[in-house]
Design an enzyme around this catalytic site. Structure first.
Site, PDB file in Angstrom:
ATOM      1  N   CYS A 109      18.692   7.457   7.707  1.00 47.51           N
ATOM      2  CA  CYS A 109      19.270   8.171   8.855  1.00 47.51           C
ATOM      3  C   CYS A 109      18.528   7.840  10.153  1.00 47.51           C
ATOM      4  O   CYS A 109      17.478   7.208  10.148  1.00 47.51           O
ATOM      5  CB  CYS A 109      19.240   9.672   8.604  1.00 47.51           C
ATOM      6  SG  CYS A 109      17.572  10.363   8.635  1.00 47.51           S
ATOM      7  N   ALA A 161      14.956   8.959  10.389  1.00 43.46           N
ATOM      8  CA  ALA A 161      14.044   8.084   9.640  1.00 43.46           C
ATOM      9  C   ALA A 161      13.631   6.882  10.482  1.00 43.46           C
ATOM     10  O   ALA A 161      12.460   6.488  10.497  1.00 43.46           O
ATOM     11  CB  ALA A 161      14.708   7.616   8.353  1.00 43.46           C
ATOM     12  N   ARG A 188       6.373   5.505   3.695  1.00 47.09           N
ATOM     13  CA  ARG A 188       6.395   4.105   4.151  1.00 47.09           C
ATOM     14  C   ARG A 188       4.947   3.651   4.166  1.00 47.09           C
ATOM     15  O   ARG A 188       4.095   4.287   4.760  1.00 47.09           O
ATOM     16  CB  ARG A 188       7.000   4.032   5.538  1.00 47.09           C
ATOM     17  CG  ARG A 188       7.223   2.624   6.070  1.00 47.09           C
ATOM     18  CD  ARG A 188       8.213   2.749   7.194  1.00 47.09           C
ATOM     19  NE  ARG A 188       8.496   1.560   7.938  1.00 47.09           N
ATOM     20  CZ  ARG A 188       7.905   1.261   9.092  1.00 47.09           C
ATOM     21  NH1 ARG A 188       6.953   2.021   9.581  1.00 47.09           N
ATOM     22  NH2 ARG A 188       8.290   0.199   9.761  1.00 47.09           N
ATOM     23  N   HIS A 241      15.577   3.648  15.993  1.00 45.34           N
ATOM     24  CA  HIS A 241      14.657   2.687  16.624  1.00 45.34           C
ATOM     25  C   HIS A 241      14.850   2.715  18.136  1.00 45.34           C
ATOM     26  O   HIS A 241      13.892   2.773  18.894  1.00 45.34           O
ATOM     27  CB  HIS A 241      14.948   1.252  16.160  1.00 45.34           C
ATOM     28  CG  HIS A 241      14.902   1.043  14.688  1.00 45.34           C
ATOM     29  ND1 HIS A 241      15.631   0.070  14.067  1.00 45.34           N
ATOM     30  CD2 HIS A 241      14.207   1.658  13.710  1.00 45.34           C
ATOM     31  CE1 HIS A 241      15.397   0.096  12.776  1.00 45.34           C
ATOM     32  NE2 HIS A 241      14.533   1.060  12.530  1.00 45.34           N
TER      33      HIS A 241
HETATM   34 FE1  CFM Z   1      12.227  -4.093  11.044  1.00 47.00          FE
HETATM   35 FE2  CFM Z   1      12.956  -4.287   8.736  1.00 47.00          FE
HETATM   36 FE3  CFM Z   1      13.082  -1.963  10.037  1.00 47.00          FE
HETATM   37 FE4  CFM Z   1      10.717  -3.080   9.321  1.00 47.00          FE
HETATM   38 FE5  CFM Z   1      10.580  -1.577   7.051  1.00 47.00          FE
HETATM   39 FE6  CFM Z   1      12.838  -2.819   6.559  1.00 47.00          FE
HETATM   40 FE7  CFM Z   1      12.941  -0.511   7.785  1.00 47.00          FE
HETATM   41 MO1  CFM Z   1      12.218  -0.596   5.276  1.00 47.00          MO
HETATM   42  S1  CFM Z   1      11.163  -5.115   9.410  1.00 47.00           S
HETATM   43  S2  CFM Z   1      11.334  -2.091  11.137  1.00 47.00           S
HETATM   44  S3  CFM Z   1       8.937  -2.397   8.230  1.00 47.00           S
HETATM   45  S4  CFM Z   1      14.238  -3.734  10.288  1.00 47.00           S
HETATM   46  S5  CFM Z   1      11.134  -2.599   5.314  1.00 47.00           S
HETATM   47  S6  CFM Z   1      13.668  -4.903   6.852  1.00 47.00           S
HETATM   48  S7  CFM Z   1      14.198  -1.207   6.250  1.00 47.00           S
HETATM   49  S8  CFM Z   1      11.188   0.464   7.033  1.00 47.00           S
HETATM   50  S9  CFM Z   1      13.803   0.090   9.642  1.00 47.00           S
END
Ligand code: CFM
Length: 540
Positions: free
Chosen positions: A60, A63, A94, A192
């Protein structure tokens, strides 16, 4: 051994056959072939809502905001405003490691939550939020606190920004809030963006104290999962490159405040942090380039690009020396496993950048990727950054704030002139670009966005890969099908896999996984003879 089906249409038919027509029509657009060897890059449907009822891999918005972007920063209190489950399930799950530092300001081991209950939902949670911020401050005296909204906060309308503004005034420290309700976007990707905006607005460039260092860079989109950032830091140090801040693996708020002193932003996971790179360029004049430290070859290439940017002969020589020192061990590890790994096949379905980056590591040990896809990437991550101007802004993306950034009146200082940038680009040091996954995969390979559990099963049945990379939700289901699963989110307690040392770790681990006999020996309960459960009823 894997079997690659003849053509895409046949394969799609097998994957989508059992779905209702409307669902199949939508899923059809999210499945495309690779475009290796110069084929035209097909358009893919991505960053759209998951169809209700489908078992997605996605997380989500909360997260993505709290767990992914701000979570790894150790000296900020990250306070969840919501029911305890949201805070609890995002507590240390994480594996972003940190060096606790000499000051010891490390709040990562704690779980901060306002623990909303029914009462707060009915009467409002602002009072409780204010009290929680005060309590966190009194207990730890942090220099910054950030608040994260969960779904109920948006539904009842608590004004978290007004509360944090008041508390910032009252406490005299940085306090800000993130409107990252879980449902705010179609996935964690929206989170993000929200976190990027708030870090940029409240933290980056707030400390003008000069920082020493010759070749000053930031690393954006590296989160120190399993110690990856530690390995990258080791390499930078060896090369004489000064790393001001990593967003956000092994990081502090102080580093973010001073990050505008860097002369180059290097972007590793562009999906999660490209917004900050863009905004820093507009406001401060810092150019950005894509790098990748997953894979030994990719690491060497990225180091060379950084050195080329600074146009310094000494740095270039130092980088070459480091690569020459590190590569023999990598080559020896690869040579050891290659006879056993060559020709094996992989599938990668994870996140927004790793499903692409990790293909390099597999290639280095002779392994081919049969199918790959992201959970929450956007079309540019698949098709390349050049598609950005053509993307339609839908209601879900419009829901996420876009900051209007202008050059800083006193601190905007373009690090390179347009002519210098052009000259560098002529030497293949490119800026503001990344290639998408599709262009780098073979045309026999399959690319699937937001794969669901049903498609995962079918894909494994049809293509029989030697290894599948995904996360904990998929792990045991896939292993019960006799295929080893390597977690690419948390690395299954392993890592680092970045840089030179990381590549060696990866080669050995993948060798063990694809060659162990255990997978051919196990049988899932439904594959064994006889009823799955047996019981007798005895009346007594
Ligand atoms: Fe970038 Fe990722 Fe992500 Fe990531 Fe991660 Fe991820 Fe993620 Mo899991 S590199 S920041 S450190 S998009 S592994 S492939 S899914 S937490 S949001």
């Amino acid at each position: 051994m894997s079997t690659t089906p003849k053509n895409l249409d046949e394969l799609k038919k097998e994957l989508l056959d059992k779905m209702p027509t409307k669902v199949a029509r939508k899923r059809d657009k999210a499945i495309v072939p690779g475009a290796g060897s110069g084929e035209a890059i097909p358009e893919i449907l991505a960053n759209v809502r998951t169809i209700p009822g489908i078992l997605t891999q996605r997380g989500c918005t909360y997260a993505g905001c709290k767990g992914v972007v701000l979570g790894p920063t150790r000296d900020i209190v990250n306070l969840t405003h919501g029911p305890i489950g949201c805070g609890y399930y995002s507590w240390l799950t994480r594996r972003n490691q940190t060096d606790a530092g000499e000051d010891g300001d490390n709040y990562i081991p704690y779980c901060f939550s306002t623990d909303m209950t029914e009462n707060d939902i009915v009467f409002g949670g602002e009072k409780k939020l204010r009290a929680a911020i005060k309590e966190a401050y009194d207990t730890f005296k942090p220099t910054s606190i950030s608040v994260f909204a969960t779904c109920p906060v948006g539904l009842i309308g608590d004004d978290i920004h007004a509360v944090t503004r008041q508390m910032q005034e009252e406490l005299g420290i940085t306090v800000f809030a993130n409107s990252c309700e879980g449902y705010k976007g179609v996935s964690q990707s929206a989170g993000h963006h929200i976190a990027n905006n708030q870090i940029f607005r409240h933290v980056i460039g707030t400390d003008d104290t000069p920082v020493e260092g010759k070749f000053k860079i930031n690393l954006l989109g590296e989160y120190n999962i399993g110690g990856d950032a530690f390995e990258i830091e080791r390499i930078f140090e060896k090369c004489g490159i000064t790393l001001l801040a990593t967003f956000s693996g092994n990081s502090t708020i102080t580093q973010f405040r001073q990050a505008h002193h860097a002369d180059l932003n290097t972007v590793m996971c562009h999906r999660s942090l490209n917004y900050v790179a863009e905004m820093m360029e507009t406001k401060f004049g810092i150019p950005w380039m894509k790098v990748n430290f997953i894979g030994a070859e990719a690491t060497a290439k990225s180091l060379r690009r950084i050195a080329a940017y600074f146009e310094d002969a000494e740095l270039m020589a130092r980088v070459e020396q480091v690569i020459a020192e590190e590569m023999p061990a990598v080559a020896a590890a690869a040579a050891e496993v290659l006879p056993r790994t060559t020709g094996k096949t992989a599938m990668l379905f994870v996140g927004g950048s790793r499903a692409h980056h990790y293909q390099d590591l597999f290639r280095e040990i002779g392994m081919e990727t049969l199918a790959a896809g992201y959970e929450f990437a956007h079309r540019d991550d698949y098709e390349g950054r050049h598609v950005l101007p053509t993307l339609k802004v839908d209601a879900d993306s419009r829901n996420i704030e876009e900051l209007e950034i202008t050059p800083d009146p006193t601190r905007y200082n373009p690090r390179k002139t347009p002519e210098q940038i052009k000259a560098l680009e002529d030497q293949d040091v490119r800026f503001k670009v990344y290639e998408g996954m599709i262009g780098e995969m073979k045309k026999e390979a399959l690319i699937i966005d937001d794969i669901n559990q049903y498609e995962t099963h079918k894909l494994i049945e049809i293509m029989k890969p030697d290894i599948f990379c995904a996360g904990i939700k998929e792990k045991y289901i896939i292993q019960k099908m006799g295929v080893p699963l390597k977690q690419l989110h948390n690395y299954d307690m392993g890592g680092p896999y970045a840089g030179f040392v990381g590549a060696i770790n990866w080669y050995h681990e993948i060798d063990r996984l694809v060659n162990t006999k255990v997978w051919s020996l196990i049988k899932a309960p439904w594959q064994t003879e006889g009823p799955e459960l047996e019981a007798a009823y005895v009346a007594g």
